[in-house]
Design an enzyme around this catalytic site. Structure first.
Site, short mmCIF file in Angstrom:
data_model
loop_
_atom_site.label_atom_id
_atom_site.label_comp_id
_atom_site.label_asym_id
_atom_site.label_seq_id
_atom_site.Cartn_x
_atom_site.Cartn_y
_atom_site.Cartn_z
N ARG A 85 0.91 -1.28 0.19
CA ARG A 85 -0.13 -0.04 0.00
C ARG A 85 0.96 1.22 0.00
O ARG A 85 2.10 1.13 0.00
CB ARG A 85 -1.10 0.04 1.10
CG ARG A 85 -0.69 -0.70 2.30
CD ARG A 85 0.41 -0.16 3.22
NE ARG A 85 0.30 1.52 3.45
CZ ARG A 85 1.04 2.26 3.66
NH1 ARG A 85 2.41 1.64 3.72
NH2 ARG A 85 0.89 3.42 3.68
N ALA A 140 0.68 5.22 -2.24
CA ALA A 140 0.82 5.38 -3.56
C ALA A 140 1.84 4.95 -4.51
O ALA A 140 1.50 4.26 -5.51
CB ALA A 140 0.40 6.93 -3.72
N GLN A 178 -1.80 2.41 10.10
CA GLN A 178 -0.43 2.40 9.47
C GLN A 178 0.48 3.14 10.00
O GLN A 178 1.71 2.69 9.95
CB GLN A 178 -0.73 3.01 8.07
CG GLN A 178 -1.55 2.03 7.00
CD GLN A 178 -2.90 2.70 7.17
OE1 GLN A 178 -3.45 2.69 7.77
NE2 GLN A 178 -3.68 2.49 5.84
N ASP A 219 -2.17 10.47 -1.79
CA ASP A 219 -2.44 9.61 -2.81
C ASP A 219 -2.71 10.15 -4.16
O ASP A 219 -2.65 9.59 -5.26
CB ASP A 219 -3.57 8.61 -2.44
CG ASP A 219 -3.02 7.71 -1.37
OD1 ASP A 219 -2.83 8.33 0.04
OD2 ASP A 219 -2.75 6.55 -1.64
N LYS A 258 -4.59 10.08 3.39
CA LYS A 258 -5.52 9.11 4.54
C LYS A 258 -6.43 9.80 5.21
O LYS A 258 -6.14 11.10 5.61
CB LYS A 258 -4.20 8.46 5.33
CG LYS A 258 -4.70 7.54 6.44
CD LYS A 258 -5.51 6.65 5.94
CE LYS A 258 -5.18 5.51 4.54
NZ LYS A 258 -6.15 4.71 3.89
O1 MRU Z 1 -4.58 3.14 2.53
P1 MRU Z 1 -3.10 3.13 2.34
O2 MRU Z 1 -2.20 2.81 3.35
O3 MRU Z 1 -2.68 2.90 0.85
O4 MRU Z 1 -2.73 4.86 2.26
C1 MRU Z 1 -1.49 5.57 2.34
C2 MRU Z 1 -1.45 7.01 2.51
O5 MRU Z 1 -2.51 7.61 2.73
C3 MRU Z 1 -0.24 7.52 2.25
O6 MRU Z 1 -0.01 8.76 3.10
C4 MRU Z 1 -0.02 8.04 0.79
O7 MRU Z 1 -0.07 6.89 -0.11
C5 MRU Z 1 1.43 8.56 0.50
S1 MRU Z 1 2.63 7.46 0.25
C6 MRU Z 1 4.17 8.03 0.34
#
Ligand code: MRU
Length: 354
Positions: A50, A52, A199, A240, A251
């Site tokens: 997970r 982005a 996370q 993302d 998030k």
């Molecule tokens: O649901 P997730 O864990 O994939 O969400 C991740 C995030 O919100 C991160 O902050 C975002 O992807 C930036 S990653 C460098």
């Protein structure tokens, strides 16, 4: 990044494609092979990978694996559509697939698999270089804020996980922190637990702790209080999808942190590779927000005293739960966008889109 004595990326190829199964962290460090298009689809959907940039890199390998299974035009379309449907919000998924798809247009079908595989590897290598560069630009911000309070600890707040586990290596929001730490800046990180999937607690705290960066886990509700009482010097988060007008999708809970930061004059930065910028969407309200199962809110995962992983229910049986996974932070709350091209303003971003 080093785990124990070994250097790891969050995805790599050694015959097969390998990932670290992030659903098992922090309790188990488990490496898993991805051998088929369906393996990759499942790994993204179920959040074994997970973040982005890592979603994009994994999908790129998935495209190659799909072509190994069926390199007809139909197989190519299927691989693309299947992977695209794995998760809706992070634009890097479509970005990586489109990048490979355009390249395939220039090649005969017999070369598609090799072309996709080589491009997936290039996407991974570029991600590492881009994040290293984000780290350097962000480091300058941290150094300046640290210099303004000599002899005192620099306190940074971050939300979710935008570290090396969310990318191929280094991370976006955490890259400047790793660099500043490695350069000897006295710093400390407030880590939002980031309910419902935690996370922050499971991944960011694990990463920072492994690296020796001083950090403190806090509940998602603590940030406002910490900012109000002068215990946060700046916030850095990932994204993302950041859109043409500078609105940032990240998030769930990011928006509330940005509101609290604005109200307390705490600078709020977003770190992103340009691949996370989506100039085709004008404002944050148009970004597709992933709605995840209510079960993730109803139950909390963790490990018991014996180290056994499991989950517990935290509300009465039968209660309804809503689980929007992302929110939009309006551009007016953001002090700057830390990218591989430097720290950009909202106007700079708009220029990239033109
Ligand atoms: O649901 P997730 O864990 O994939 O969400 C991740 C995030 O919100 C991160 O902050 C975002 O992807 C930036 S990653 C460098």
């Amino acid at each position: 990044v080093k785990v124990g004595q070994q250097h790891y990326r969050s995805i790599w190829r050694d015959g097969d494609v390998f990932i670290i199964d992030q659903t098992r962290l922090p309790h188990h460090f488990a490496v898993q092979a991805l051998e088929s298009l369906e393996d990759v689809y499942t790994a993204i959907r179920d959040m074994q990978v997970r973040g982005a940039p890592l979603i994009g890199a994994t999908a790129a390998y998935g495209f190659a694996l799909g072509l190994a299974e069926d390199n007809s035009p139909k197989g190519r379309r299927h691989a693309m559509q299947r992977l695209r449907s794995a998760r809706p919000t992070a634009v890097n998924l479509a970005w990586a697939l489109q990048r490979i798809d355009r390249l395939l247009d220039t090649q005969p079908p017999g070369d598609w698999y090799a072309t996709a595989l080589t491009e997936a590897e290039r996407i991974c290598d570029e991600d590492v270089a881009v994040n290293e560069s984000i780290g350097m630009h962000g480091f300058e911000i941290l150094r300046d804020v640290a210099n303004a309070k000599p002899g005192k600890t620099l306190n940074i707040l971050t939300h979710c996980n935008a570290g090396w586990l969310a990318t191929v290596d280094w991370g976006t929001a955490l890259a400047p922190i790793y660099r500043a730490f490695d350069q000897g800046i006295d710093l400390h990180v407030w880590v939002d637990e980031t309910r419902p999937r935690n996370q922050g607690a499971a991944l960011t705290a694990w990463e920072l702790h492994n690296h020796g960066v001083r950090c403190t886990l806090i509940t998602d509700n603590a940030g406002g209080h910490l900012m109000q009482t002068g215990q946060v010097d700046l916030c850095i988060v990932g994204t993302d999808r950041t859109v043409a007008n500078g609105d940032v999708c990240n998030k769930i809970g990011t928006y509330l942190k940005a509101l609290a930061a604005k109200a307390n004059q705490v600078p709020f930065y977003v770190a992103l590779p340009i691949s996370t910028f989506d100039p085709n969407i004008r404002t944050g309200s148009e970004v597709p927000i992933e709605q995840r199962p209510g079960e993730e809110v109803i139950r909390v995962a963790g490990s018991d005293e014996q180290g056994e992983a499991g989950s517990v229910q935290i509300c009465p049986t039968g209660v309804n739960a809503a689980n929007p996974a992302f929110d939009i932070t309006p551009a007016k709350f953001i002090n700057g966008y830390i990218t591989e091209r430097g720290v950009l303003s909202r106007a700079d971003l708009a220029d990239i889109g033109n």
